[in-house]
Design an enzyme around this catalytic site. Sequence first.
Site, PDB file in Angstrom:
ATOM      1  N   ARG A  80      49.041   2.745  50.914  1.00 34.84           N
ATOM      2  CA  ARG A  80      48.399   3.925  50.340  1.00 34.84           C
ATOM      3  C   ARG A  80      47.938   3.713  48.902  1.00 34.84           C
ATOM      4  O   ARG A  80      48.575   2.995  48.137  1.00 34.84           O
ATOM      5  CB  ARG A  80      49.361   5.120  50.393  1.00 34.84           C
ATOM      6  CG  ARG A  80      49.686   5.567  51.816  1.00 34.84           C
ATOM      7  CD  ARG A  80      50.765   6.635  51.855  1.00 34.84           C
ATOM      8  NE  ARG A  80      50.954   7.115  53.220  1.00 34.84           N
ATOM      9  CZ  ARG A  80      51.760   6.538  54.115  1.00 34.84           C
ATOM     10  NH1 ARG A  80      52.448   5.462  53.789  1.00 34.84           N
ATOM     11  NH2 ARG A  80      51.874   7.033  55.330  1.00 34.84           N
ATOM     12  N   HIS A 105      45.335   2.146  54.338  1.00 31.33           N
ATOM     13  CA  HIS A 105      45.009   0.988  55.180  1.00 31.33           C
ATOM     14  C   HIS A 105      43.517   0.676  55.245  1.00 31.33           C
ATOM     15  O   HIS A 105      42.981   0.347  56.311  1.00 31.33           O
ATOM     16  CB  HIS A 105      45.556   1.193  56.581  1.00 31.33           C
ATOM     17  CG  HIS A 105      47.058   1.084  56.684  1.00 31.33           C
ATOM     18  ND1 HIS A 105      47.816   0.406  55.769  1.00 31.33           N
ATOM     19  CD2 HIS A 105      47.928   1.581  57.612  1.00 31.33           C
ATOM     20  CE1 HIS A 105      49.095   0.476  56.130  1.00 31.33           C
ATOM     21  NE2 HIS A 105      49.185   1.183  57.237  1.00 31.33           N
ATOM     22  N   HIS A 176      49.877  -5.504  61.042  1.00 28.22           N
ATOM     23  CA  HIS A 176      50.510  -4.230  61.385  1.00 28.22           C
ATOM     24  C   HIS A 176      51.019  -4.202  62.822  1.00 28.22           C
ATOM     25  O   HIS A 176      50.862  -3.192  63.521  1.00 28.22           O
ATOM     26  CB  HIS A 176      49.517  -3.092  61.145  1.00 28.22           C
ATOM     27  CG  HIS A 176      50.146  -1.781  60.798  1.00 28.22           C
ATOM     28  ND1 HIS A 176      50.868  -1.039  61.700  1.00 28.22           N
ATOM     29  CD2 HIS A 176      50.164  -1.082  59.633  1.00 28.22           C
ATOM     30  CE1 HIS A 176      51.290   0.076  61.123  1.00 28.22           C
ATOM     31  NE2 HIS A 176      50.876   0.069  59.859  1.00 28.22           N
ATOM     32  N   GLU A 313      55.550  -5.080  57.337  1.00 25.64           N
ATOM     33  CA  GLU A 313      54.245  -5.370  56.755  1.00 25.64           C
ATOM     34  C   GLU A 313      54.424  -6.064  55.406  1.00 25.64           C
ATOM     35  O   GLU A 313      54.692  -5.416  54.398  1.00 25.64           O
ATOM     36  CB  GLU A 313      53.453  -4.077  56.586  1.00 25.64           C
ATOM     37  CG  GLU A 313      53.294  -3.277  57.868  1.00 25.64           C
ATOM     38  CD  GLU A 313      53.006  -1.820  57.591  1.00 25.64           C
ATOM     39  OE1 GLU A 313      52.002  -1.526  56.911  1.00 25.64           O
ATOM     40  OE2 GLU A 313      53.811  -0.971  58.037  1.00 25.64           O
TER      41      GLU A 313
END
Length: 354
Positions: A80, A105, A176, A313
């Site tokens: 973010r 993303h 992801h 991630e």
Amino acid sequence: MNRESPFGVTRDGLPVTRYELATRANIRIALLDFGAVIHEWMVPGASGHIADIVLGYDEVSGYENSTTYFGAVIGRFGNRLAQGRFELNGQTYQLATNNGKNHLHGGEVGFDKRLWQAQWHSESCIEFSLDSADGDQGYPGRLQVTVRYELSDEGELTITYGATSDADTIVNLTQHSYFNLSGQLSQPMTDHLVQIDADYISEVDAGLIPTGQLMSVTGTPFDLREPVLIKDCIHKPHTQLTYGGGFDHNYVLNHANQGLRRVGEVFHPASGRKLIVATDQPGMQFYSGNFLDGTERGKGGLAYPKRSGLCLETQGFPDAPNHPDFPSVVLRAGERYQTQTRFSFVAQMRRSDY
């Protein structure tokens, strides 16, 4: 022999191809040139039974329409950015906002929604490339990106990310995939043990934006320095868990300046599958699939309910451009961005110390 097969077409009529890497360790990985997605990851357990351990879809439309980012490469900026804004060289850039008032993303049409170009380097190594224009989703600079997947004979998947830009910009690429080591992809993964080498997490506000403060994991449900069953910690009372609906936090990885190093593992005792993660990145987002709700129909028509997969991630810190004390994610014109993450699998029986 290179393994390629058609995987349907996009809504724009572009063909999507599936590529398969295989190894003598009985590990097989299928990749798509749409989103540079890891579509399938077949791994043996302690009994020798081979199962797929990543969530995904049987059709291109699933990946096109989904907001879950199953298996995709994320860019330009993973995680973010507050208000979708950042400042660079004295100029403020406004990006697409696709997560409430924030940027998530890579924006409304991130790298997960693009068709990449594929090039084989060997039967066990393939590289995907993408050209992101100046102004794409609001980012400055033309960014040329590569993601290389290489599978060793031992079954280790090494992912090498590279990028160059013709103007100063920001970059934070990640992978992801949602893992469920049981191979039962519609079942909760709360019976997995997780261990992460991190003394701190990035504290977040109610919108999951970093406050700029690092929070010690000591004495909290976030202390995963030793293996912990997810179901034993995810329901404990803590404001940070309330904000995320579970784990959705950047772990500040120890030994950040020591290059590629082991940073954590996930173990599923019933199957004996263990995933070991190594990276040269300073952070890793541990996400416990809190926003999955069972409405997504995945492979074989399976529903993917809440917490049916977990993500690890590897990354630069979320909202890093807006926090000068965080590791820099700036890529200067003419320089090269390059990071590496390695996923390794072993099969073992449950140890008594778990």
